[in-house]
Design an enzyme around this catalytic site. Sequence first.
Site, short mmCIF file in Angstrom:
data_model
loop_
_atom_site.label_atom_id
_atom_site.label_comp_id
_atom_site.label_asym_id
_atom_site.label_seq_id
_atom_site.Cartn_x
_atom_site.Cartn_y
_atom_site.Cartn_z
CD GLU A 263 4.06 -10.67 3.12
OE1 GLU A 263 4.23 -11.42 4.08
OE2 GLU A 263 2.95 -10.41 2.66
N GLY B 133 0.79 -1.23 0.00
CA GLY B 133 0.00 0.00 0.00
C GLY B 133 0.81 1.28 0.00
CG ASN B 134 -0.71 4.57 -2.17
OD1 ASN B 134 0.14 4.38 -3.02
ND2 ASN B 134 -1.99 4.64 -2.44
#
Length: 504
Positions: A293, A270-271
């Site tokens: 990961e 995500g951002n």
Amino acid sequence: TDDRIASARHRAKVMSAEDAAILIAPNTTVGLSGFTASGYPTAVPLALAARIEAEHAAGRPFKLRIWTGASTGPELDGALAKADGIEFRLPYNSDPTCRDRINRGEMAYSDMHLSQVAPVAWQGFLGPLDTAIIQVTGIREDGALIPASSVGNNKTWLDRASQVILEVNRWQNPELLGMHDIYYGTALPPNRVPIPLIRAGDRIGEPCFRCDPDKIVAIVETDQPDRNAGFTAPGPDDLAIAGHLLEFLEHEVSKGRLPPSLLPLQSGVGNTANAVLTGLIDAPFEDLSAYTEVIQDGMMALMDSGKLRVASSTALSLSPELTERVNRSMGDYRDRIILRPQEISNHPEVIRRLGCIAMNGMIEADIYGNVNSTHIMGSRIQNGIGGSGDFARNAYISIFMSASTAKGGKISTLVPAVSHVDHINQDVQVIVTEQGLADLRGLSPKQRARVVIDTCAHPSFRPALEDYYQRALKGSYGLQTPMLLDEALSWHSRFVRSGSMAPL
Ligand code: 0RQ
């Protein structure tokens, strides 16, 4: 066909995706490569989806059980879900069509810790695996398979499947050879031994997958780029969260609780996570390492800046621009990036030994620090737990972050009680919102509530949270973790009824 398939025996099995798809029978289980939209098969799943649609049109049922590494791309999850060809799926999904079908009750979904998928498959708890469909970069003369831009569960699917279909993707750079570390030392209890990995950059395995050539029934050639979504420029909330987090890390170094090079970083999708990594470029830390990961753009920028020495992951998960650039110069990264099976990239033993700093996004947290990473309003799945649980429980410091409100301010992400629990309060040490950072280490539940309300909650919801907590202190059945049973989930039910959590 060129030297991508160096073995004549394998070359004899090259065929079209349509012919390969015919080899997959209805009502069977298929294990596919892919971890984020990297290294996932495209041609065979698309041909399979077309076949499933044709079978359905002819009135014949055709559904599959689908196992992957994590999320994949639209040609796999999207196409098979649109064809209504998935009866059951595991372990992590972010495809919108799958999500809709799961939330409508049309598809069964088993959301598992990513580190546990391979061992659970070996233990036999998932049933037999009929077909593996695995993207590779190439096949060597001795039959070894050169992995692509993600490893995921590929080793396990290749070993467990009755038959194997390979997609040899010419787009992947052959310089990927040597970047992977495929560890074959995992055994089941009572024969399990320690994983001999003591630094993030250690290599303990082999560069390629082994695969019995007799099991390979088809090889399909493709030329398809990885296609992860891009990142939006960080917004004010992302930057504020990154700022609080970097200040916290500096503070921990100054107190002698973290070394100046920190400890191996794990960063979620995500951002916001991307903004934190980008922020580290200008922070006063050197010689960083990552044990994670997914490698996103922010981590590549950190590596290119010289601050990040080495990164261990199970997948590259880069924006389209960076995908092209990194793929062109893959050889330059071969010594600094290590791609491992997700059983190892997310292994609790290794995460605990290395002392990772885990940084993950969340849907919501409650005043006691329990975290929900997966469900909206208790019942609708968003994505899945992914690796967040593998890292949160075993990390040196486990951090969860989110803006303090969602849906244009109608939802508070800090609530009296989470509507679903993924991470119990013992696994959550730090919560960060744009409002501030709550360090919950060593605190009792009531002490945690004080810090979360004062530090993390949005001013528009803070008075209501304080009001709830004060009344809980008076009216709760017990006072270890004060709770008003009839009210704890009322914020969520108010949102479902009225479209807003705001007090009426
Ligand atoms: O919905 O897209 O419909 O607007 O949830 O939220 O704010 O875009 O945040 O992309 O960072 O995702 C937890 C889902 C956060 C992610 C989660 C709505 C919000 C939006 C997404 P819309 P944002 P992010 C390594 C680690 C689990 C796996 C993990 C995740 C959508 O981080 O999947 O950590 N984590 N893996 O509007 C209702 C709330 C909400 C809410 C957000 N409180 N109530 N809706 N949303 N908060 C990676 C892997 O495992 C591969």
